[in-house]
Design a protein around this motif. Structure first.
Motif, PDB file in Angstrom:
ATOM      1  N   PRO A   1      -5.839   4.635   0.930  1.00  0.00           N
ATOM      2  CA  PRO A   1      -5.251   5.953   1.161  1.00  0.00           C
ATOM      3  C   PRO A   1      -3.980   6.124   0.345  1.00  0.00           C
ATOM      4  CG  PRO A   1      -4.751   4.494   2.990  1.00  0.00           C
ATOM      5  CD  PRO A   1      -5.692   3.741   2.093  1.00  0.00           C
ATOM      6  N   GLY A   2      -3.707   7.327  -0.038  1.00  0.00           N
ATOM      7  CA  GLY A   2      -2.498   7.627  -0.795  1.00  0.00           C
ATOM      8  C   GLY A   2      -1.689   8.702  -0.099  1.00  0.00           C
ATOM      9  N   LYS A   3      -0.377   8.595  -0.238  1.00  0.00           N
ATOM     10  CA  LYS A   3       0.506   9.626   0.288  1.00  0.00           C
ATOM     11  C   LYS A   3       0.871  10.591  -0.827  1.00  0.00           C
ATOM     12  CE  LYS A   3       2.559   7.004   4.097  1.00  0.00           C
ATOM     13  NZ  LYS A   3       3.838   6.530   4.715  1.00  0.00           N
ATOM     14  N   VAL A   4       1.027  11.848  -0.464  1.00  0.00           N
ATOM     15  CA  VAL A   4       1.253  12.906  -1.444  1.00  0.00           C
ATOM     16  C   VAL A   4       2.531  13.652  -1.101  1.00  0.00           C
ATOM     17  CG1 VAL A   4       0.295  14.948  -2.548  1.00  0.00           C
ATOM     18  CG2 VAL A   4      -1.236  13.147  -1.741  1.00  0.00           C
ATOM     19  N   ALA A   5       3.384  13.831  -2.101  1.00  0.00           N
ATOM     20  CA  ALA A   5       4.569  14.678  -1.958  1.00  0.00           C
ATOM     21  C   ALA A   5       4.245  16.047  -2.552  1.00  0.00           C
ATOM     22  CB  ALA A   5       5.763  14.057  -2.676  1.00  0.00           C
TER      23      ALA A   5
ATOM     24  N   GLY B   1      -1.862   2.849  -0.802  1.00  0.00           N
ATOM     25  CA  GLY B   1      -1.835   1.842   0.251  1.00  0.00           C
ATOM     26  C   GLY B   1      -0.430   1.776   0.824  1.00  0.00           C
ATOM     27  N   LEU B   2       0.204   0.602   0.680  1.00  0.00           N
ATOM     28  CA  LEU B   2       1.578   0.420   1.156  1.00  0.00           C
ATOM     29  C   LEU B   2       2.574   0.269   0.009  1.00  0.00           C
ATOM     30  CD1 LEU B   2       0.911  -2.097   4.078  1.00  0.00           C
ATOM     31  CD2 LEU B   2       1.199   0.384   4.223  1.00  0.00           C
ATOM     32  N   GLN B   3       2.119   0.407  -1.238  1.00  0.00           N
ATOM     33  CA  GLN B   3       2.981   0.167  -2.382  1.00  0.00           C
ATOM     34  C   GLN B   3       3.368   1.477  -3.062  1.00  0.00           C
ATOM     35  OE1 GLN B   3       1.610  -2.830  -5.091  1.00  0.00           O
ATOM     36  NE2 GLN B   3       0.649  -4.058  -3.484  1.00  0.00           N
TER      37      GLN B   3
ATOM     38  N   VAL C   1       2.519   0.152  -9.177  1.00  0.00           N
ATOM     39  CA  VAL C   1       1.097  -0.156  -9.414  1.00  0.00           C
ATOM     40  C   VAL C   1       0.467   0.672 -10.524  1.00  0.00           C
ATOM     41  CG1 VAL C   1       0.785  -0.878  -7.024  1.00  0.00           C
ATOM     42  CG2 VAL C   1       0.362   1.495  -7.649  1.00  0.00           C
ATOM     43  N   TYR C   2       1.144   1.738 -10.972  1.00  0.00           N
ATOM     44  CA  TYR C   2       0.462   2.643 -11.888  1.00  0.00           C
ATOM     45  C   TYR C   2       0.107   1.978 -13.209  1.00  0.00           C
ATOM     46  CZ  TYR C   2       4.378   3.409 -15.098  1.00  0.00           C
ATOM     47  OH  TYR C   2       5.350   3.241 -16.042  1.00  0.00           O
ATOM     48  N   ASP C   3       0.912   0.980 -13.649  1.00  0.00           N
ATOM     49  CA  ASP C   3       0.646   0.320 -14.920  1.00  0.00           C
ATOM     50  C   ASP C   3      -0.068  -1.019 -14.745  1.00  0.00           C
ATOM     51  OD1 ASP C   3       2.756  -0.860 -13.655  1.00  0.00           O
ATOM     52  OD2 ASP C   3       3.940  -1.189 -15.469  1.00  0.00           O
ATOM     53  N   LYS C   4      -0.432  -1.357 -13.494  1.00  0.00           N
ATOM     54  CA  LYS C   4      -1.119  -2.627 -13.240  1.00  0.00           C
ATOM     55  C   LYS C   4      -2.589  -2.442 -12.895  1.00  0.00           C
ATOM     56  CE  LYS C   4       3.050  -4.985 -11.549  1.00  0.00           C
ATOM     57  NZ  LYS C   4       3.962  -3.839 -11.780  1.00  0.00           N
TER      58      LYS C   4
END
Length: 313
Positions: A136-140, A227-229, A234-237
């Motif tokens: 899941p992702g959180k959105v602003a 997730g929780l990060q 994480v965007y470049d990994k």
């Protein structure tokens, strides 16, 4: 009189009204019908038809009782005295073949179908992804993006792709569900699938674009966590893909003192992201040369085929 009430009831079906307002209108119409019925019964009795008039009067008094119960329920916050509606509902459920267990199983099945929007198993818009690699992702959401989401919700409703009517539940059914689950009930349920969506990278930001189709897409929000990060970590990994985007929020019901009351909330989006780890290129380090210079080139030559054979065996 009854033809007039039936005509009003028929035309109300064409208007999309709030559930509570519609029930109030029906209650007022019911009271008018009861008054007319009591008037007819009195006229029958005065004209010498006592038996027939008494039967009509009895029916009118019974309907008057339920009209008073509805007035307490829909127009006041007070508990109606001598309310026998729960006993009648329970008795009718048994005599008319009602099965509470079957009803609960059907309700659970509907909830499971609704939850499938969010568990990665039902991805109709953007392909299928392995549920083990979905987070899941959180959105602003900025004010402009919130306006885009509200506009998309209006388009979905105009095209009958979204019906914010609480699943057709009445006030009493909503009250039972609210008392049981202790959670708000949204007019659009658990969410509505959005027809088109895509993910675009803008520097270190991942922006969600969505709309009725690719030509009408607009920015709807910015991913902040996966997730929780945080997204910055994480965007470049890993490679990120949008697995699902659904529309959530909007009007919802909560339990008031004696009946459900409706509150308003802005529409927003909920996202799920599929990820794929970047493949790393493995390089073999060259073996250091022997310190001693007494090793001949011949021996080096004989060692080379042995090294090649080991790669294949």
């Amino acid at each position: 009189m009854f033809s007039f009430l039936d005509m009003i009831n028929h035309y109300l079906g064409y208007v999309n009204l709030n559930v509570k307002l519609k029930n109030r209108i029906y209650t007022i119409l019911g009271v008018l019908g009861v008054i007319y019925l009591l008037y007819v019964s009195v006229r029958w009795i005065k004209n010498g038809f006592a038996l027939r008039g008494s039967l009509i009067l009895l029916v009118g008094l019974i309907l008057a009782y339920f009209s008073i119960m509805n007035i307490f329920y829909y127009f006041t916050d007070k508990q109606a005295p001598l309310d026998i509606s729960p006993k009648i509902e329970k008795a009718l459920g048994k005599t008319l073949g009602g099965n509470e267990q079957a009803h609960e199983e059907a309700q659970y099945s509907r909830e499971q179908r609704g939850n499938s929007l969010l568990n990665g198993a039902n991805i109709p818009a953007n392909g299928y992804f392995d549920s083990k690699k979905i987070l899941p992702g959180k959105v602003a959401v900025s004010p402009d993006q919130s306006s885009n989401i509200a506009q998309l919700a209006n388009q979905l409703q105009q095209m009958n792709l979204m019906t914010p009517n609480y699943g057709g539940l009445g006030s009493r059914e909503l009250a039972q569900q609210l008392n049981k689950n202790k959670k708000p009930v949204y007019a659009i349920g658990l969410g509505v699938n959005i027809p088109y969506f895509e993910l675009k990278q803008d520097g270190q930001q991942m922006v969600v674009y969505a709309g009725m189709n690719q030509a009408q897409k607009a920015p709807m929000g910015r991913i902040t966590t996966v997730g929780l990060q945080p997204i910055e970590d994480v965007y470049d990994k890993v490679k990120l893909y949008l697995a699902n985007v659904i529309l959530v929020g909007g009007p919802y019901m909560v339990m008031g003192r004696n009946e459900p009351i409706e509150k308003q909330a802005p529409y927003t989006i909920r996202v799920q992201l599929a990820y794929e780890r970047e493949k790393k290129v493995h390089t073999h380090q060259a073996e250091p040369e022997p310190a001693s210079h007494t090793v001949s080139h011949a021996s080096s030559a004989t060692n080379q085929p042995t090294s090649r054979m080991r790669r294949y065996h």
